[in-house]
Design a protein around this motif. Structure first.
Motif, short mmCIF file in Angstrom:
data_model
loop_
_atom_site.label_atom_id
_atom_site.label_comp_id
_atom_site.label_asym_id
_atom_site.label_seq_id
_atom_site.Cartn_x
_atom_site.Cartn_y
_atom_site.Cartn_z
N SER A 5 -32.98 -69.05 -0.77
CA SER A 5 -33.36 -70.23 0.00
C SER A 5 -33.71 -71.37 -0.95
N VAL A 6 -33.39 -72.57 -0.52
CA VAL A 6 -33.72 -73.78 -1.27
C VAL A 6 -34.43 -74.75 -0.34
N SER A 7 -35.11 -75.72 -0.90
CA SER A 7 -35.75 -76.75 -0.10
C SER A 7 -34.78 -77.91 0.08
N LEU A 8 -34.51 -78.27 1.32
CA LEU A 8 -33.65 -79.40 1.63
C LEU A 8 -34.45 -80.65 1.95
N GLY A 9 -35.77 -80.52 1.96
CA GLY A 9 -36.61 -81.67 2.26
C GLY A 9 -38.02 -81.25 2.63
N ASP A 10 -38.85 -82.24 2.90
CA ASP A 10 -40.26 -82.03 3.20
C ASP A 10 -40.43 -81.48 4.62
N PRO A 11 -40.94 -80.24 4.76
CA PRO A 11 -41.09 -79.66 6.10
C PRO A 11 -42.18 -80.34 6.94
N THR A 12 -43.05 -81.13 6.31
CA THR A 12 -44.07 -81.83 7.09
C THR A 12 -43.52 -83.11 7.71
N ASP A 13 -42.31 -83.53 7.29
CA ASP A 13 -41.64 -84.68 7.88
C ASP A 13 -40.22 -84.24 8.23
N LEU A 27 -34.58 -84.06 7.86
CA LEU A 27 -33.87 -82.78 7.97
C LEU A 27 -33.04 -82.75 9.25
N PHE A 28 -33.64 -83.19 10.35
CA PHE A 28 -32.93 -83.18 11.62
C PHE A 28 -31.78 -84.19 11.60
N ALA A 29 -32.02 -85.38 11.05
CA ALA A 29 -30.99 -86.43 11.02
C ALA A 29 -29.81 -86.03 10.13
N LYS A 30 -30.08 -85.44 8.97
CA LYS A 30 -29.00 -85.12 8.04
C LYS A 30 -28.35 -83.78 8.33
N TYR A 31 -29.16 -82.76 8.59
CA TYR A 31 -28.62 -81.40 8.71
C TYR A 31 -28.55 -80.89 10.15
N GLY A 32 -29.23 -81.56 11.08
CA GLY A 32 -29.15 -81.17 12.48
C GLY A 32 -29.99 -79.96 12.86
N PHE A 33 -31.05 -79.69 12.11
CA PHE A 33 -31.94 -78.59 12.48
C PHE A 33 -33.38 -78.96 12.20
N LEU A 34 -34.27 -78.22 12.80
CA LEU A 34 -35.70 -78.37 12.55
C LEU A 34 -36.20 -77.09 11.89
N PRO A 35 -37.09 -77.22 10.92
CA PRO A 35 -37.60 -76.01 10.26
C PRO A 35 -38.38 -75.12 11.21
N THR A 36 -38.28 -73.82 11.01
CA THR A 36 -39.07 -72.87 11.77
C THR A 36 -40.54 -73.12 11.46
N GLY A 37 -41.37 -73.07 12.47
CA GLY A 37 -42.81 -73.27 12.26
C GLY A 37 -43.19 -74.74 12.16
#
Length: 138
Positions: free
Chosen positions: A95-103, A107-117
């Motif tokens: 696993s890698v970090s694709l961006g800040d999970p607190t914002d 992530l949603f705009a670029k990759y089309g998903f929301l982080p779990t949790g």
């Protein structure tokens, strides 16, 4: 640069014929929009020695995590390397970090998903989409 200009530049670059692509493919707008979205959401941005956007298909298979166990890097010849930054048990996913999970917005705009949790208001309301649509909001 806005999305329309970025797509137009992508399309012009493809249609100039620098790549040996079938004209039936490059002339199909739905295929070109799909190709643009793949390129847009699958690149890794590199800043050294110059700013570039590179696509590495195998690295694209690595999932996002707010607690990553690997990093993606490129050398000066644009070879892709995946390096572990934590101990990984056999059979465990990278696993890698694709961006800040607190914002989660980027992530949603670029990759089309929301982080779990995800604990933001947007993430908490996403499961209410049918009710939001029923109220007339889209």
């Amino acid at each position: 640069m806005n999305e329309r200009n970025a797509y137009s530049r992508f399309l012009n670059a493809i249609r100039k014929g620098f790549l040996p692509l079938n004209p039936d493919v490059t002339g199909d707008d739905s295929v070109m929009k799909f190709a643009y979205n793949v390129a847009l959401t699958r690149f890794h941005e590199v800043f050294e020695p110059t700013r570039q956007k590179l696509i590495a298909p195998m690295a694209d298979m690595i999932n996002h995590s707010s607690d990553p166990n690997a990093e993606i890097s490129f050398d000066t010849e644009n070879n892709c390397y995946v390096t572990t930054i934590a101990d990984i048990y056999a059979g465990s996913p990278l696993s890698v970090s694709l961006g800040d999970p607190t914002d989660p917005t980027p992530l949603f705009a670029k990759y089309g998903f929301l982080p779990t949790g995800c604990n933001t208001i947007f993430c908490k309301a996403i499961h209410l989409e049918p009710q939001i649509n029923e109220l007339g909001y889209e």
